[in-house]
Design an enzyme around this catalytic site. Structure first.
Site, PDB file in Angstrom:
ATOM      1  N   HIS A  29      32.269  39.274  63.790  1.00 33.87           N
ATOM      2  CA  HIS A  29      31.492  38.163  64.345  1.00 33.87           C
ATOM      3  C   HIS A  29      30.003  38.376  64.077  1.00 33.87           C
ATOM      4  CE1 HIS A  29      30.496  35.130  67.563  1.00 33.87           C
ATOM      5  NE2 HIS A  29      29.400  35.874  67.604  1.00 33.87           N
ATOM      6  N   GLU A  30      29.529  39.597  64.324  1.00 34.45           N
ATOM      7  CA  GLU A  30      28.109  39.881  64.128  1.00 34.45           C
ATOM      8  C   GLU A  30      27.731  39.857  62.654  1.00 34.45           C
ATOM      9  OE1 GLU A  30      26.459  39.664  66.670  1.00 34.45           O
ATOM     10  OE2 GLU A  30      27.988  40.020  68.182  1.00 34.45           O
ATOM     11  N   HIS A  48      27.249  36.373  61.603  1.00 34.40           N
ATOM     12  CA  HIS A  48      25.928  35.845  61.966  1.00 34.40           C
ATOM     13  C   HIS A  48      24.915  36.166  60.873  1.00 34.40           C
ATOM     14  CE1 HIS A  48      26.024  33.939  65.850  1.00 34.40           C
ATOM     15  NE2 HIS A  48      26.601  34.966  66.445  1.00 34.40           N
ATOM     16  N   GLU A  80      27.677  29.884  67.186  1.00 34.48           N
ATOM     17  CA  GLU A  80      28.645  30.830  67.747  1.00 34.48           C
ATOM     18  C   GLU A  80      30.062  30.483  67.307  1.00 34.48           C
ATOM     19  OE1 GLU A  80      28.060  33.665  69.251  1.00 34.48           O
ATOM     20  OE2 GLU A  80      25.933  33.233  68.964  1.00 34.48           O
TER      21      GLU A  80
END
Length: 295
Positions: free
Chosen positions: A147-148, A151, A224
């Site tokens: 997920h990071e 980003h 997100e």
């Protein structure tokens, strides 16, 4: 993911400090044409230069500030098998995402959280909390790291800086228009800018910045969802869902400083007007979106 509130707080602080310094130096006199009317062209240029300047200063120092605020231990030489696994996992995900290897770090907090920040896709930091490592299994941590990394790969910080720059420009511009109006119409000051302009401008900047943050927070919530999808692609959808469900089961309040709370993967909970200022969608919505993805 621990980036939004720290970024916004830094932006607001920079705008206010710049306003004070420029006022003390007398620079704002260029915005008062012939002592009577605002030069709107000059004002717009002024607002854009300092609006985008404040935003990109925040972006440039975001990684350094996050390290200092959260006391992140950056892994340079792994001290144990856990740190080695973190490095190898992020390296593999970064390669799959087509970005440079981010710095990888751990910060001491019982709160299960993680964040990514940095100036660009090839100059980023990904960090996880000790609480996240303790509470999640390897598959779930892998999903959070994905997920990071997503980003970073999506360029969220740069895009946020551009959006914040536009928002800053309008905040600075409108605050000075309001200050000028109050100074001229309410306090009948006919020459130059008096204390009413200065005080009104600062108050208006703060109020407009808070209202404008609704736009930035809406953008953050959309990113997100996209980062969740990216994490699912890098680590697997079921792993990403499991990680979010684990976070949903955590009922302890966040241990992060207030200005950093919305940077973390957990996000926040809110209803009504409060939801407008949330940087993250509710975990239930994020899980539903992942389940709706095609296998």
């Amino acid at each position: 993911m621990k980036r939004i509130f720290l970024f916004l707080a830094t932006n607001l602080a920079i705008i206010v400090v710049l306003s004070i310094v420029l006022r003390l130096l007398g620079v704002e006199r260029i915005l008062d044409e012939s002592g009577t009317n605002l030069n709107l062209n000059a004002l717009l240029i002024f607002a854009a230069v300092f609006g985008f300047g404040g935003s990109f200063i925040s972006l440039a120092i975001s990684k350094w500030m996050a390290k200092k605020t959260m006391r992140v231990h950056v892994i340079e030489q792994p001290r144990n098998s856990t740190e080695q696994w973190l490095l190898e996992t992020v390296r593999r995900q970064a390669r799959e995402a087509g970005i440079g290897m981010p710095e990888v770090g751990i910060f001491n907090s019982p709160d299960p959280n993680a964040f990514a920040t940095g100036m660009s896709k090839n100059n980023a930091l990904v960090a996880v909390s000790t609480g996240l490592m303790d509470r999640m299994n390897a598959d779930e941590v892998e999903a959070v790291l994905g997920h990071e990394v997503a980003h970073v790969a999506n360029g969220d910080m740069v895009t946020l800086a551009l959006i914040q720059g536009v928002v800053n420009t309008f905040v600075i511009f409108l605050a000075r228009v309001v200050g000028h109006f109050v100074d001229r119409v309410v306090f009948k000051n006919e020459q130059g800018h008096g204390p009413a302009f200065w005080i009104t401008t600062i108050v208006a900047e703060i109020v407009f910045a808070i209202l404008a943050s609704i736009i930035v927070m809406w953008f953050s919530r959309q990113r997100e969802f996209r980062a969740d999808a990216g994490g699912a692609r890098l680590a697997g959808r079921e792993k990403m869902i499991s990680a979010l469900e684990k976070l949903r089961a955590v009922h302890t309040p966040s241990q992060m400083p207030d200005q950093m709370a919305a940077f973390g993967i957990r996000g926040g909970m809110g209803q009504g007007l409060k939801k407008l200022f949330m940087s993250h969608p509710p975990l239930e919505e994020r899980i539903m979106a992942l389940k709706a993805m095609q296998r």
